[in-house]
Design a protein around this motif. Structure first.
Motif, short mmCIF file in Angstrom:
data_model
loop_
_atom_site.label_atom_id
_atom_site.label_comp_id
_atom_site.label_asym_id
_atom_site.label_seq_id
_atom_site.Cartn_x
_atom_site.Cartn_y
_atom_site.Cartn_z
N GLY A 1 0.76 -1.23 0.00
CA GLY A 1 0.00 0.00 0.00
C GLY A 1 0.79 1.28 0.00
N THR A 2 1.97 1.29 -0.62
CA THR A 2 2.73 2.53 -0.81
C THR A 2 3.11 2.66 -2.27
N ASP A 3 3.65 3.83 -2.62
CA ASP A 3 4.11 4.06 -4.00
C ASP A 3 5.44 3.37 -4.28
N TYR A 4 6.07 2.82 -3.23
CA TYR A 4 7.41 2.27 -3.37
C TYR A 4 7.39 0.74 -3.46
N GLY A 5 8.49 0.17 -3.93
CA GLY A 5 8.64 -1.27 -3.99
C GLY A 5 10.08 -1.67 -4.19
N LEU A 6 10.93 -1.37 -3.21
CA LEU A 6 12.36 -1.59 -3.39
C LEU A 6 12.86 -2.85 -2.68
N SER A 7 12.50 -3.00 -1.41
CA SER A 7 13.03 -4.10 -0.63
C SER A 7 11.97 -4.58 0.35
N GLY A 8 12.37 -5.45 1.27
CA GLY A 8 11.45 -5.93 2.28
C GLY A 8 11.86 -7.28 2.82
N ALA A 9 11.00 -7.85 3.67
CA ALA A 9 11.29 -9.13 4.29
C ALA A 9 9.99 -9.82 4.66
N THR B 1 7.53 -5.75 -4.80
CA THR B 1 8.83 -5.16 -4.51
C THR B 1 9.92 -5.97 -5.18
N GLY B 2 11.06 -5.32 -5.46
CA GLY B 2 12.08 -5.96 -6.26
C GLY B 2 12.97 -6.95 -5.54
N SER B 3 13.00 -6.89 -4.20
CA SER B 3 13.91 -7.74 -3.45
C SER B 3 13.33 -7.98 -2.06
N LEU B 4 13.31 -9.23 -1.62
CA LEU B 4 12.85 -9.56 -0.27
C LEU B 4 13.77 -10.60 0.35
#
Length: 472
Positions: free
Chosen positions: A400-408, A426-429
């Motif tokens: 639910g954000t405009d971003y999608g770079l990383s995460g876990a 997101t591009g990387s998790l």
């Protein structure tokens, strides 16, 4: 007293006096004293660098020569690792042990990964009656940020050189001294003239000129989404290729069967790493409501262990942020979050010291996913903790954000974590704390940018694909 003054730019294999006048001061954020300066380059300096890069570009440069160039850069990094780390600690404020391990040694590992990719790469492929040939893109304009001054140079400059390109580099103005030091060391290892050129200067002058320059074929930019959008706008005039690695608001999703203690410990550490000045920081921790109180207790305990102090003190885990401007920006986010109704769990915006750009590592509980703190990148050590009721709600919040770079994603069942991760935009998790892989690609979805760095995909950003149709 100045720590290190740089009065020249690196163009065509030598250090030359700039055409531009004035200098950019570099300030130690721990003392708020000037420790050096770099030249304030102008359009003439950039034109000279682009001309040198064009002269140095050979589309038929051999793989052996490319390997030799990478070897020279890796040698330079290894020989000067301690000095580079000390410079990063002084100009960025990163604790010295973090500067050594994260900024320099991780950069060396990334460089070795790029070399591995080059050595295993086949530049030609037969498909039917066609020969597919991958060729170097040409002259690359690399615009790097201040938050990882060495690592970001590695992941842009080295794959470009491995592909056979030449580079014009503009480092971030807040922490350029380590970049100049690295280039000095690379020069001593004998890199051919024109392969790497460095022009420092204001982003609105040099950055825009790189994006607009007709002699630059590809621009690789890392920075804020707002500036990345401007780079894309300017670059459109010459229809050059872009890779953009922009902002993030990454979610650390802890599912109800996860090892909560491990997930919290790693999650807090990732949020506070490098003073929170990391685009991939997991700044939103999503906790199932049934385990929320337990998690908050663990989070408080983990956050309390992040000692703030002088980067050269052994006990320091969080140094100052890069500048007074950055400090005030972070404190503004903290104050507004309290007004928005988030519950302050740890830290706060109170001043820590009269001298030094120190900010308290801060944790907010009960954060509204749609609030400013739940949506916008703070770029400081501020963690937003968000409860959720169902897995479907957790996915909705994560996306639910405009971003999608990383995460876990964390779960006692790895397959369940992977299934959840597949649905995250997101591009990387990282799955259950999976370690960094220098051979894996990195990049964003949505407003976190496009294109990839590292791995085969990152390497291929710097190659053009040509098809030769052969007689049957």
């Amino acid at each position: 007293m100045s720590y290190h003054n740089r009065d020249t730019l690196y163009i065509d294999g030598q250090w030359v006096s700039p055409h531009g006048t004035g200098t950019i001061e570099v300030i130690n954020p721990a003392t708020e004293q000037v420790i050096g300066h770099v030249p304030n380059g102008d359009q003439n300096d950039l034109d000279a660098a682009v001309d040198a890069a064009r002269r140095g570009f050979d589309p038929l440069v051999s793989v052996d020569e490319r390997r030799a160039r990478l070897d020279a850069i890796i040698r330079a990094m290894e020989k000067n690792a301690d000095s580079l780390a000390e410079t990063v600690a002084r100009e960025l404020g990163a604790p010295l042990k973090i500067a050594r391990a994260l900024h320099v040694q991780l950069g060396i590992r990334a460089a070795q990964g790029i070399l591995t990719t080059l050595e295993g790469y086949d530049f030609e492929e037969r498909v039917g009656n066609s020969l597919l040939v991958r060729e170097p893109y040409g002259v690359v304009g690399a615009i790097t940020p201040w938050n990882y001054p060495i690592y970001q140079v590695v992941v842009k400059v080295l794959p470009a050189i491995a592909a056979g390109c030449t580079v014009v580099l503009k480092p971030g103005n807040e922490a350029p001294l380590s970049v100049f030091e690295l280039v000095d060391a690379i020069h001593d290892e004998g890199l051919p003239a024109g392969v790497l050129n460095v022009v420092s200067g204001p982003g609105g002058v040099i950055g825009e000129a790189i994006a607009a320059h007709p002699g630059i074929d590809l621009v690789s930019f890392t920075g804020s989404t707002a500036v990345g959008s401007r780079v894309a706008e300017v670059a459109a005039g010459t229809v050059k290729k872009l890779t953009l690695e922009l902002g993030g608001k990454s979610a650390n999703v802890i599912l109800d069967d996860a090892d909560l203690a491990a997930a919290v410990k790693v999650g807090v550490g990732t949020a506070f790493l490098n003073g929170g000045q990391t685009c991939t920081a997991w700044t939103r921790m999503l906790i199932p409501r049934a385990r929320y109180d337990e998690a908050l207790e663990l989070i408080q305990g983990a956050a309390a262990r992040y000692t703030v102090g002088d980067p050269f003190e052994e006990a320091t885990r969080v140094g100052p942020v890069v500048s007074r401007k950055q400090l005030e920006s972070i404190r503004g986010f903290i104050d507004r979050a309290e007004k928005d109704g988030a519950r302050l769990l740890h830290g706060g915006s109170q001043e820590l010291a009269e001298i030094g750009c120190y900010v308290r590592p801060t944790v907010f509980a009960d954060v509204d996913p749609n609030s400013e703190l739940g949506q916008e990148e703070v770029f400081g050590p501020v963690l937003a903790v968000i409860p959720y009721e169902t897995e479907a709600e957790a996915l909705e919040i994560a996306n639910g954000t405009d971003y999608g770079l990383s995460g876990a994603v964390w779960s006692g069942d790895t397959d369940r974590a992977i299934a959840f991760a597949r649905r995250v935009q997101t591009g990387s998790l990282d799955i259950n704390g999976g370690s960094h892989n220098p051979l894996a690609p990195f990049g964003g979805y949505k407003r976190s940018g496009y294109g990839r760095e590292m791995g085969r995909a990152g390497f291929e950003e710097y190659l053009q694909l040509k098809s030769l149709q052969l007689p049957s």
